[in-house]
Design an enzyme around this catalytic site. Structure first.
Site, PDB file in Angstrom:
ATOM      1  N   ILE A  75       0.890  -1.163   0.000  1.00 20.98           N
ATOM      2  CA  ILE A  75       0.000   0.000   0.000  1.00 20.98           C
ATOM      3  C   ILE A  75       0.924   1.208   0.000  1.00 20.98           C
ATOM      4  O   ILE A  75       1.914   1.247   0.738  1.00 20.98           O
ATOM      5  CB  ILE A  75      -0.980   0.005   1.195  1.00 20.98           C
ATOM      6  CG1 ILE A  75      -1.891   1.245   1.134  1.00 20.98           C
ATOM      7  CG2 ILE A  75      -0.261  -0.119   2.514  1.00 20.98           C
ATOM      8  CD1 ILE A  75      -3.017   1.225   2.161  1.00 20.98           C
ATOM      9  N   ALA A  76       0.636   2.164  -0.864  1.00 20.58           N
ATOM     10  CA  ALA A  76       1.489   3.350  -0.962  1.00 20.58           C
ATOM     11  C   ALA A  76       0.648   4.538  -1.406  1.00 20.58           C
ATOM     12  O   ALA A  76      -0.278   4.390  -2.201  1.00 20.58           O
ATOM     13  CB  ALA A  76       2.626   3.108  -1.955  1.00 20.58           C
ATOM     14  N   VAL A  77       1.000   5.696  -0.883  1.00 21.84           N
ATOM     15  CA  VAL A  77       0.318   6.942  -1.218  1.00 21.84           C
ATOM     16  C   VAL A  77       1.365   7.914  -1.740  1.00 21.84           C
ATOM     17  O   VAL A  77       2.482   7.987  -1.213  1.00 21.84           O
ATOM     18  CB  VAL A  77      -0.415   7.516   0.016  1.00 21.84           C
ATOM     19  CG1 VAL A  77      -1.023   8.877  -0.280  1.00 21.84           C
ATOM     20  CG2 VAL A  77      -1.490   6.541   0.504  1.00 21.84           C
ATOM     21  N   GLU A  83       2.827  -7.619   6.045  1.00 23.71           N
ATOM     22  CA  GLU A  83       4.102  -7.400   6.727  1.00 23.71           C
ATOM     23  C   GLU A  83       4.366  -5.909   6.688  1.00 23.71           C
ATOM     24  O   GLU A  83       4.130  -5.255   5.669  1.00 23.71           O
ATOM     25  CB  GLU A  83       5.226  -8.160   6.030  1.00 23.71           C
ATOM     26  CG  GLU A  83       5.055  -9.653   6.144  1.00 23.71           C
ATOM     27  CD  GLU A  83       5.839 -10.445   5.123  1.00 23.71           C
ATOM     28  OE1 GLU A  83       6.068 -11.636   5.382  1.00 23.71           O
ATOM     29  OE2 GLU A  83       6.190  -9.894   4.067  1.00 23.71           O
ATOM     30  N   ASN A 117       7.538   1.701  11.340  1.00 19.58           N
ATOM     31  CA  ASN A 117       6.647   2.554  10.555  1.00 19.58           C
ATOM     32  C   ASN A 117       5.407   2.881  11.396  1.00 19.58           C
ATOM     33  O   ASN A 117       4.364   2.236  11.295  1.00 19.58           O
ATOM     34  CB  ASN A 117       6.265   1.864   9.244  1.00 19.58           C
ATOM     35  CG  ASN A 117       5.505   2.761   8.309  1.00 19.58           C
ATOM     36  OD1 ASN A 117       4.896   3.741   8.718  1.00 19.58           O
ATOM     37  ND2 ASN A 117       5.528   2.413   7.031  1.00 19.58           N
ATOM     38  N   TYR A 152      -3.134   0.340  10.595  1.00 22.02           N
ATOM     39  CA  TYR A 152      -3.548  -1.056  10.699  1.00 22.02           C
ATOM     40  C   TYR A 152      -4.242  -1.337  12.027  1.00 22.02           C
ATOM     41  O   TYR A 152      -5.213  -2.096  12.086  1.00 22.02           O
ATOM     42  CB  TYR A 152      -2.356  -1.995  10.498  1.00 22.02           C
ATOM     43  CG  TYR A 152      -1.694  -1.821   9.152  1.00 22.02           C
ATOM     44  CD1 TYR A 152      -2.443  -1.603   7.997  1.00 22.02           C
ATOM     45  CD2 TYR A 152      -0.319  -1.861   9.020  1.00 22.02           C
ATOM     46  CE1 TYR A 152      -1.844  -1.429   6.765  1.00 22.02           C
ATOM     47  CE2 TYR A 152       0.297  -1.694   7.784  1.00 22.02           C
ATOM     48  CZ  TYR A 152      -0.476  -1.478   6.660  1.00 22.02           C
ATOM     49  OH  TYR A 152       0.126  -1.304   5.447  1.00 22.02           O
TER      50      TYR A 152
END
Length: 160
Positions: free
Chosen positions: A81-83, A115, A120, A127
């Site tokens: 997942i990345a923004v 993972e 982070n 999460y």
């Protein structure tokens, strides 16, 4: 009348495919010390067991973020997942994850894994909000930008 202080409209979440691989690769490269190549992302997006959603910018239809999972029977793993760096801390990650969970639930996923770098804090908070919990750790799992190693937490969510 246009105001430079007007809030940008929220991106909309849609399923994405290989047509977005270059944009995914660019966002991934700005998000991780060792990003995936565009060809790797392309191959994943072609795979029938991979589900990907993108946050599409309402102004220019560009990709503001994405999430990708691989499913097997009633389990799935969030692969990434990345923004986009200029869109972080605006709720896009939360929107992506929320919509993605609904998609996975609709196809019968019961357990979801991921993972995450143990350091982070932003990702861990996200999460946690959705009910993921740590079930294992992988020491020295991620390579860091300074050639070090970072611990990963394996997290799990039991889907309703």
């Amino acid at each position: 009348m246009f105001s430079p202080f007007a809030k940008a409209p929220a991106p909309f979440i849609r399923n994405i495919g290989v047509e977005r691989s270059a944009e995914c690769a660019k966002i991934h490269a700005a998000s991780f010390a060792y990003p995936w190549r565009e060809t790797d992302i392309e191959q994943l997006l072609f795979a029938p067991e991979v589900f990907a959603s993108g946050a599409i910018d309402a102004r220019d239809l560009g990709l503001a973020g994405f999430i990708m999972s691989r499913a097997a029977q009633d389990e799935a793993e969030i692969l990434t997942i990345a923004v986009a760096s200029d869109r972080r801390r605006s709720g896009i990650g939360r929107s992506l994850l929320s919509a993605h969970l609904a998609t996975l639930s609709a196809i019968g996923i019961k357990k979801l894994f991921l993972e995450v770098d143990a350091d982070n804090a932003a990702a861990l908070a996200l999460y946690d909000t959705f009910g993921f919990h740590a079930v294992a750790e992988r020491k020295a799992y991620y390579r860091t930008a300074d050639a070090g190693r970072a611990k990963a937490l394996v997290m799990r969510l039991d889907m309703p």
